[in-house]
Every structure is written in C-alpha cells, then in structure tokens.
Design a protein around this motif. Sequence first.
Motif, PDB file in Angstrom:
ATOM      1  N   ARG A 214     -43.325   6.106 -22.781  1.00 31.23           N
ATOM      2  CA  ARG A 214     -43.695   4.935 -21.979  1.00 31.23           C
ATOM      3  C   ARG A 214     -45.207   4.717 -22.020  1.00 31.23           C
ATOM      4  O   ARG A 214     -45.689   3.580 -22.075  1.00 31.23           O
TER       5      ARG A 214
ATOM      6  N   LEU B 256     -47.118   1.295 -23.268  1.00 25.95           N
ATOM      7  CA  LEU B 256     -48.061   0.563 -22.426  1.00 25.95           C
ATOM      8  C   LEU B 256     -49.440   0.486 -23.084  1.00 25.95           C
ATOM      9  O   LEU B 256     -50.147  -0.525 -22.935  1.00 25.95           O
TER      10      LEU B 256
ATOM     11  N   TRP C  84     -54.894  -1.504 -17.226  1.00 23.68           N
ATOM     12  CA  TRP C  84     -53.616  -1.274 -17.902  1.00 23.68           C
ATOM     13  C   TRP C  84     -53.645   0.064 -18.640  1.00 23.68           C
ATOM     14  O   TRP C  84     -52.689   0.839 -18.592  1.00 23.68           O
TER      15      TRP C  84
ATOM     16  N   ALA D 116     -51.382   3.411 -18.037  1.00 25.62           N
ATOM     17  CA  ALA D 116     -50.666   3.991 -19.183  1.00 25.62           C
ATOM     18  C   ALA D 116     -50.915   5.489 -19.265  1.00 25.62           C
ATOM     19  O   ALA D 116     -50.029   6.273 -19.610  1.00 25.62           O
TER      20      ALA D 116
ATOM     21  N   THR E 275     -48.571   7.849 -16.964  1.00 30.48           N
ATOM     22  CA  THR E 275     -47.112   7.935 -17.127  1.00 30.48           C
ATOM     23  C   THR E 275     -46.607   9.376 -17.226  1.00 30.48           C
ATOM     24  O   THR E 275     -45.568   9.719 -16.650  1.00 30.48           O
TER      25      THR E 275
ATOM     26  N   ALA F 220     -48.322  -3.135 -13.662  1.00 26.89           N
ATOM     27  CA  ALA F 220     -48.418  -1.932 -14.498  1.00 26.89           C
ATOM     28  C   ALA F 220     -47.864  -0.679 -13.825  1.00 26.89           C
ATOM     29  O   ALA F 220     -47.126   0.083 -14.468  1.00 26.89           O
TER      30      ALA F 220
ATOM     31  N   ALA G 161     -44.892   1.660 -15.362  1.00 25.85           N
ATOM     32  CA  ALA G 161     -45.408   2.962 -15.800  1.00 25.85           C
ATOM     33  C   ALA G 161     -44.557   4.102 -15.255  1.00 25.85           C
ATOM     34  O   ALA G 161     -44.442   5.157 -15.882  1.00 25.85           O
TER      35      ALA G 161
ATOM     36  N   LEU H 246     -46.028  -9.112 -24.100  1.00 23.81           N
ATOM     37  CA  LEU H 246     -44.975  -8.113 -23.922  1.00 23.81           C
ATOM     38  C   LEU H 246     -43.866  -8.283 -24.959  1.00 23.81           C
ATOM     39  O   LEU H 246     -43.300  -7.309 -25.451  1.00 23.81           O
TER      40      LEU H 246
ATOM     41  N   VAL I 122     -42.442  -3.121 -25.664  1.00 23.68           N
ATOM     42  CA  VAL I 122     -41.740  -3.070 -24.379  1.00 23.68           C
ATOM     43  C   VAL I 122     -40.321  -3.606 -24.575  1.00 23.68           C
ATOM     44  O   VAL I 122     -40.152  -4.746 -25.017  1.00 23.68           O
TER      45      VAL I 122
END
Length: 309
Positions: free
Chosen positions: A93, A97, A137, A141, A144, A191, A195, A219, A224
């Motif tokens: 993930r 991101l 962002w 990320a 995660t 986000a 996340a 996106l 994603v």
Amino acid sequence: MKAEKSERAEKPVKAEKSEKREAVRLSVLKTYKLYVGGAFPRSESGRVYEVTDSRSGAWLANAPLSSRKDARDAVVAARKAVAGWSGATAYNRGQVLYRVAEMLEGRRDQFAREVGEAEGLTKGKAAAVVDAAVDRWVWYAGWTDKIAQVVGGANPVAGPYFNLSTPEPTGVVAVLAPQDSSFLGLVSVLAPVIATGNTAVLVASERAPLPALSLGEVLATSDVPAGVVNILSGRTAELAPPLASHQDVNALDLTGATGELAVDLEASAADTLKRVRRPSPTESWTADPGISRLTAWLETKTVWHPIGV
C-alpha cells in the motif's frame, strides 16, 4: 541598386501579412466527471453546476451534481474493493501511495492553477500549497507499514498465553472534504483513510471541487485499485445524509460539515453504529498532522494464543 532597395523594403511587409494570417486556436475546455469504481461516469441525473473563480467570479467549469444514486453506487464500489485493499501488505500500500505522489508531482502546474482559482491564491502561493499536499501524501505513504508497530504489540498477561494486539481497517469510510482547503485539506483527510487499508467515498468541496475531480484522474492512472477511492461532487447537504445512514458505510468523517448538518449526520450515523470523526474548528491544514487521523480509522484485534501449542 534601386531595384534591390525596393525588394528589401517589401520583405517586412510580407512578414507582417503572414503573421496576420495565422489562425487563432480555440480553447479546449475540460469536462470534469465523477470518479466511481475506477471509471468516470457523469452524474446519474445528468445535472451539473457552475464552478467559478473565487477572485473574479468568472466561469471555470461545469462540475457534476451528484445524486443519492451516485452516492449509493460509490458505496457499492468501495465495499467491493475492501477485501483486496485491506488484504494487501502494508508495504505494498505504501508503494502504491508513493506512486500517486509521483504522479501528483508530474501534474504540479495543473493543480497549482486549479488551487489558485479555487482559493484565490497567487501562482506562487498556490504552488506552495500543492507542494505541501504532495509532501503530506508521501508522509502518509511512509506510515502504512509503521502504524502497526505504534498502536499494536504484545500485551503482558497472567497465564501461559501470548496476547497480541494488531490494528485492522474499519472498512468503508465516507469522507466529507473540507470546504475551505480544496487540495491540502483534501489530501489530509483522504490519505490516512486509504493508508490504513480502508476504502473511501469522498464528497469534494462544494464550492471548489475541481482539484478533487482532477485527483481522480491521477488515481485512475496510478496503481490504486478501482473502488478504493470514489469521488463525488455536488451539494454536501444532499450527499451526506444518505452516506451517514447507509448501513454499508462503517465510518464517517464530518470535516466538511458544520452546524446543524453535522449534528444531524452524527445522529444518523449513530443508528448504524458508525465510527464518527467530528470536525475541529481549530484544525490547521499546515500544522503537523500527527497520527490521529490514522488511528481514527483503525480497530484493534486482540488474539490469545497458548504458549507451547
């Protein structure tokens, strides 16, 4: 010699005439659409509403005016994506991101223009907002695959048992984006939801939805999975109630709702036992976000395991 002079005098005149013959290009206006289930549908009702420049009042675009049916379709798409997204490794993930952040960086100029028009900012200030949003962002990320170590762990218990607590995603989260921060605030609320392995139905800022709708394009062309993020534009007061009362929505972020609307939505969410995050009147999108928005959409699962078995 006289003939040569006359020819030289005629040359600039010919150049001026050729410049005048150049055709004037017509502007290619952008058509903004919703982002639901990885696709770009128009509003189910076909309705649109005008979005204008916050400074001049000039027309910018027609944004889709989503209906309750669009909201229900978005929830269906988000629910279908829960298993795959929550089942992915936290490291994966984070990679996905980070890829989104890369693509946002590549479209920096476009987002700076949209943010400037939406929030009445100069070109330089709008670019700074976009840079801050991309940085945020990336920041989320990076969390995660770390948040589990912060909020989970082994618990000391009496008896021959291992007692382990681990965070798990809540599920489908309906997010009402902030009305006054069209991009940095948007990223700050969206986000952390995805996340932590949740899927999202996002209602964009009613007055300034264009940066959110453009985010849907980013996106869709990143890694994603379809349905993880679904973006609606329109009247917050029209879209929020069906999301708050929807039994397949597990949590609700009320950031974009205030006053009586927020109170009514919280009451509707209580009927279906939703997790609710209330808006903060003192919230600053430029401040250090901390991890409160990450932990808001996590539930703790505790496992007991006998030692030696």
